[in-house]
Design an enzyme around this catalytic site. Structure first.
Site, PDB file in Angstrom:
ATOM      1  N   GLY A 174       0.819  -1.213   0.000  1.00 55.07           N
ATOM      2  CA  GLY A 174       0.000   0.000   0.000  1.00 55.07           C
ATOM      3  C   GLY A 174       0.851   1.259   0.000  1.00 55.07           C
ATOM      4  N   GLU A 212       9.394  12.522  -3.707  1.00 55.01           N
ATOM      5  CA  GLU A 212       8.586  13.746  -3.685  1.00 55.01           C
ATOM      6  C   GLU A 212       8.552  14.432  -5.041  1.00 55.01           C
ATOM      7  OE1 GLU A 212      11.074  15.177  -0.652  1.00 55.01           O
ATOM      8  OE2 GLU A 212       9.721  14.626   0.963  1.00 55.01           O
ATOM      9  N   LYS A 266       6.321  21.909 -10.522  1.00 58.25           N
ATOM     10  CA  LYS A 266       7.704  21.644 -10.932  1.00 58.25           C
ATOM     11  C   LYS A 266       7.815  21.874 -12.443  1.00 58.25           C
ATOM     12  CE  LYS A 266      10.889  17.703 -11.222  1.00 58.25           C
ATOM     13  NZ  LYS A 266      11.102  16.290 -10.824  1.00 58.25           N
ATOM     14  N   THR A 308      11.745   9.447 -11.735  1.00 52.95           N
ATOM     15  CA  THR A 308      10.927   8.758 -12.725  1.00 52.95           C
ATOM     16  C   THR A 308      10.112   7.586 -12.172  1.00 52.95           C
ATOM     17  OG1 THR A 308      12.921   7.512 -13.211  1.00 52.95           O
ATOM     18  CG2 THR A 308      12.350   9.274 -14.744  1.00 52.95           C
TER      19      THR A 308
HETATM   20  C1  LIG Z   1      15.983   8.047  -1.757  1.00 52.84           C
HETATM   21  C2  LIG Z   1      14.802   7.866  -2.640  1.00 52.84           C
HETATM   22  C3  LIG Z   1      14.265   8.966  -3.309  1.00 52.84           C
HETATM   23  C4  LIG Z   1      13.185   8.804  -4.172  1.00 52.84           C
HETATM   24  N1  LIG Z   1      12.719   9.879  -4.877  1.00 52.84           N
HETATM   25  C5  LIG Z   1      11.721   9.694  -5.779  1.00 52.84           C
HETATM   26  C6  LIG Z   1      11.204  10.782  -6.540  1.00 52.84           C
HETATM   27  O1  LIG Z   1      11.639  11.916  -6.410  1.00 52.84           O
HETATM   28  N2  LIG Z   1      10.200  10.534  -7.410  1.00 52.84           N
HETATM   29  C7  LIG Z   1       9.661   9.280  -7.574  1.00 52.84           C
HETATM   30  O2  LIG Z   1       8.763   9.111  -8.399  1.00 52.84           O
HETATM   31  N3  LIG Z   1      10.110   8.268  -6.831  1.00 52.84           N
HETATM   32  C8  LIG Z   1      11.115   8.425  -5.963  1.00 52.84           C
HETATM   33  N4  LIG Z   1      11.553   7.375  -5.226  1.00 52.84           N
HETATM   34  C9  LIG Z   1      10.871   6.085  -5.378  1.00 52.84           C
HETATM   35  C10 LIG Z   1       9.602   6.084  -4.570  1.00 52.84           C
HETATM   36  O3  LIG Z   1       9.898   6.245  -3.194  1.00 52.84           O
HETATM   37  C11 LIG Z   1       8.859   4.786  -4.765  1.00 52.84           C
HETATM   38  O4  LIG Z   1       8.841   4.429  -6.100  1.00 52.84           O
HETATM   39  C12 LIG Z   1       7.441   4.956  -4.306  1.00 52.84           C
HETATM   40  O5  LIG Z   1       7.398   5.432  -3.000  1.00 52.84           O
HETATM   41  C13 LIG Z   1       6.699   3.663  -4.405  1.00 52.84           C
HETATM   42  O6  LIG Z   1       7.188   2.747  -3.464  1.00 52.84           O
HETATM   43  P1  LIG Z   1       6.466   1.352  -3.384  1.00 52.84           P
HETATM   44  O7  LIG Z   1       5.014   1.582  -3.265  1.00 52.84           O
HETATM   45  O8  LIG Z   1       6.947   0.499  -4.514  1.00 52.84           O
HETATM   46  O9  LIG Z   1       7.087   0.728  -2.044  1.00 52.84           O
HETATM   47  P2  LIG Z   1       6.828   1.081  -0.496  1.00 52.84           P
HETATM   48  O10 LIG Z   1       6.455   2.495  -0.278  1.00 52.84           O
HETATM   49  O11 LIG Z   1       8.028   0.548   0.224  1.00 52.84           O
HETATM   50  O12 LIG Z   1       5.570   0.202  -0.123  1.00 52.84           O
HETATM   51  C14 LIG Z   1       5.649  -1.196   0.084  1.00 52.84           C
HETATM   52  C15 LIG Z   1       4.335  -1.664   0.662  1.00 52.84           C
HETATM   53  O13 LIG Z   1       4.374  -3.073   0.775  1.00 52.84           O
HETATM   54  C16 LIG Z   1       3.886  -3.442   2.052  1.00 52.84           C
HETATM   55  N5  LIG Z   1       4.451  -4.750   2.396  1.00 52.84           N
HETATM   56  C17 LIG Z   1       5.715  -5.203   2.179  1.00 52.84           C
HETATM   57  N6  LIG Z   1       5.829  -6.469   2.630  1.00 52.84           N
HETATM   58  C18 LIG Z   1       4.613  -6.811   3.118  1.00 52.84           C
HETATM   59  C19 LIG Z   1       4.086  -7.996   3.735  1.00 52.84           C
HETATM   60  N7  LIG Z   1       4.837  -9.074   3.926  1.00 52.84           N
HETATM   61  N8  LIG Z   1       2.795  -7.998   4.113  1.00 52.84           N
HETATM   62  C20 LIG Z   1       2.003  -6.918   3.917  1.00 52.84           C
HETATM   63  N9  LIG Z   1       2.452  -5.777   3.359  1.00 52.84           N
HETATM   64  C21 LIG Z   1       3.736  -5.727   2.969  1.00 52.84           C
HETATM   65  C22 LIG Z   1       4.324  -2.313   2.965  1.00 52.84           C
HETATM   66  O14 LIG Z   1       3.565  -2.276   4.143  1.00 52.84           O
HETATM   67  C23 LIG Z   1       4.034  -1.120   2.054  1.00 52.84           C
HETATM   68  O15 LIG Z   1       2.660  -0.796   2.134  1.00 52.84           O
HETATM   69  C24 LIG Z   1      12.616   7.518  -4.339  1.00 52.84           C
HETATM   70  C25 LIG Z   1      13.119   6.433  -3.637  1.00 52.84           C
HETATM   71  C26 LIG Z   1      14.211   6.590  -2.804  1.00 52.84           C
HETATM   72  C27 LIG Z   1      14.759   5.386  -2.073  1.00 52.84           C
END
Ligand SMILES: Cc1cc2nc3c(=O)[nH]c(=O)nc-3n(C[C@H](O)[C@H](O)[C@H](O)COP(=O)(O)OP(=O)(O)OC[C@H]3O[C@@H](n4cnc5c(N)ncnc54)[C@H](O)[C@@H]3O)c2cc1C
Length: 489
Positions: free
Chosen positions: A12, A49, A69, A335
């Site tokens: 999520g 962000e 932006k 991205t």
């Molecule tokens: C330093 C940094 C800077 C960034 N800057 C940018 C930016 O400027 N622009 C941009 O577009 N992106 C950026 N990103 C990328 C961005 O943070 C992610 O692409 C975005 O937040 C999406 O993350 P996600 O949903 O894939 O993962 P997460 O936010 O990590 O979510 C993972 C989810 O999986 C759930 N989960 C995991 N394992 C389990 C389990 N076993 N059971 C139940 N739930 C589970 C967690 O609870 C969570 O809800 C950046 C990333 C980093 C590291």
């Protein structure tokens, strides 16, 4: 193919909720049920962000503490006099009037002629950001200006969750302990540690860097980009809004072993130092970030690990990986969420015609296309003062595609043609490549340049200035727009 009756999404974060909403929109009328499972105990990564113009259509109203932006400013990436900073502008309809002149000037300067070829004066988005304006096209102005948003990474997931659950997406808070796979290798169910069992026809792995389904259960290999993108850590710290206000751009400031981002939001500035642990340890990186931000030695920071690369195939059996579970490119061009959007839209189209292999190949090309643009930043930056920068600027781990682009630039060939020939303009258009290569000063040294000569048509920079400046006059001050939004909220 028939639409799946039930989709189970694990995760999520922003990727999981974006996917849930997009699939819901595409498949609502076909009766598909969507369940999203996340663990509040695990939480989300909570960074990210910045965005790109492609995401604007998705988040078309600035909420989530969003600001506008118009592009990204890179500073400190080049020691060449006159090239200490450049702006990567988001496109506008008006670029057609100045872009040709800019391309021509870069061509002449690459051929050793002393003509102005820095990108900044040529682009309206650059002017809008530098003058503290908002990239909002006024009603009586017949051209559009692309822009992206900066937003609060925590609020974006909550906003998408509320939006999705109000439209019928089921939301479960549970920690998944195991993944059941049937004899054919398809995912059958996710099993939570409280015993809950979630069956589905299609599963989406949005579990972040854990990649619980795609890598954990389905054993899809991960391809690291570590040999050509060195950065593998980030340290982040917010600061208050400066009294002088801010501009509609992300700032990327090169540092001893990476770069620092500044992203202005209405309530704070998001900052982070993206660096390589091969060249600096986490304490020194935190100290460099604090010093840059003027924070005290005890100011709190948060450390993050990053894994750059991509999963071999994003769609395996009945599972689609999105977000960090699918791949990660360091955030220099922000991205990540744009790739989620592109992945889900392409997936829905591919699902209908059953084109899994073509879909996987297209996603892999997209990752590699963006990666090459990022690698080019480091390879062609003009900074050699630390081991990090010496290694980054002499890195030979370049793809054939990137070698083709760089060769075209340095041999004085037509770079636009090369980008078109390779069909990579969908990842970064010719303007972006020209801006980067020219913006770092990848030209013969000043003392080697010859006067333009009669065969070079001189660009009238005063005319460019009048045109860009005249267009910019139509745009409202950013501070006024944000104040109006605040009042309306
Ligand atoms: C330093 C940094 C800077 C960034 N800057 C940018 C930016 O400027 N622009 C941009 O577009 N992106 C950026 N990103 C990328 C961005 O943070 C992610 O692409 C975005 O937040 C999406 O993350 P996600 O949903 O894939 O993962 P997460 O936010 O990590 O979510 C993972 C989810 O999986 C759930 N989960 C995991 N394992 C389990 C389990 N076993 N059971 C139940 N739930 C589970 C967690 O609870 C969570 O809800 C950046 C990333 C980093 C590291």
């Amino acid at each position: 193919m028939k639409s799946p009756q039930s989709v189970v999404i694990l995760g999520g974060g922003a990727a999981g909720w974006m996917t849930a909403n997009l699939l819901h929109r595409h498949w609502l009328e076909r009766g598909t049920r969507i369940t999203l499972i996340e663990s509040s105990a695990i939480g989300i990564i909570g960074v990210g962000e910045g965005s790109t113009p492609q995401l604007k259509a998705f988040f078309d109203e600035p909420r989530c503490n969003a600001t506008y932006k118009a592009g990204i400013e890179f500073s400190g990436w080049s020691d060449k006099p006159g090239y200490d900073r450049y702006f990567h502008p988001f496109p506008t309809d008006l670029d057609g009037f100045t872009q040709r002149k800019f391309f021509y000037a870069t061509h002449a300067r690459r051929a050793g002629r002393d003509v102005p070829a820095h990108p900044d004066p040529f682009f309206l988005s650059t002017r809008i950001a530098r003058e503290g304006l908002a990239p909002l096209t006024p009603r009586n102005f017949p051209f559009t200006v692309s822009y992206g948003y900066h937003f609060d990474a925590h609020l974006i997931s909550a906003f998408l969750r509320d939006f999705g659950t109000a439209r019928g997406i089921e939301h479960v808070d549970a920690r998944i302990a195991s993944v059941e796979v049937d004899e054919q290798g398809d995912v059958k169910a996710l099993v939570a540690d409280d015993g809950g069992r979630y069956e589905g026809d299609l599963f989406v792995d949005a579990s972040g860097f854990r990649a619980t389904i795609i890598e954990g259960a389905l054993k899809e290999p991960h391809r690291s980009f570590g040999e050509n993108l060195f950065n593998d850590r980030a340290v982040v710290a917010p600061t208050p809004i400066p009294e002088t206000g801010f501009q509609a751009c992300t700032r990327s400031i090169a540092k001893s072993a990476g770069w620092i981002w500044n992203i202005p939001l209405p309530n704070r500035v998001g900052n982070g130092y993206v660096y390589s642990s091969r060249y600096i340890d986490s304490e020194d990186a935190a100290a460099e970030l604090r010093a840059h931000l003027g924070l005290g030695e005890d100011a709190e920071v948060r450390h993050l690990e990053m894994r750059c690369g991509r999963i071999e195939r994003s769609w395996v059996r009945n599972c689609l990986a999105v977000g960090l579970a699918q791949g990660f490119l360091e955030p220099l061009e922000a991205t990540a969420l744009h790739i989620v959007l592109a992945t889900v839209n392409a997936f829905v189209a591919a699902w209908d015609v059953g084109e899994r292999d073509a879909f996987n190949a297209a996603i892999a090309r997209r990752y590699e296309g963006i990666r090459d643009y990022l690698v080019c930043h480091y390879r062609t930056a003009q900074r050699r003062d630390t081991d990090y920068w010496r290694d980054a600027t002499s890195n030979h781990a370049l793809s054939d595609s990137l070698k083709g682009v760089i060769t075209a630039w340095f041999t004085g060939s037509d770079l636009e043609q090369e980008v078109m020939r390779q069909d990579i303009g969908g990842y970064y258009p010719p303007t972006s490549w020209h801006c980067m290569l020219a913006g770092y000063g990848n030209f013969p040294d000043q003392e080697k340049l010859k006067p333009p000569g009669a065969d070079v048509a001189l660009i009238d920079m005063a005319e460019v200035e009048r045109f860009v400046g005249g267009c910019a006059m139509n745009f409202p001050p950013l501070s006024e727009v944000l104040a109006r939004l605040k009042e309306a909220a």
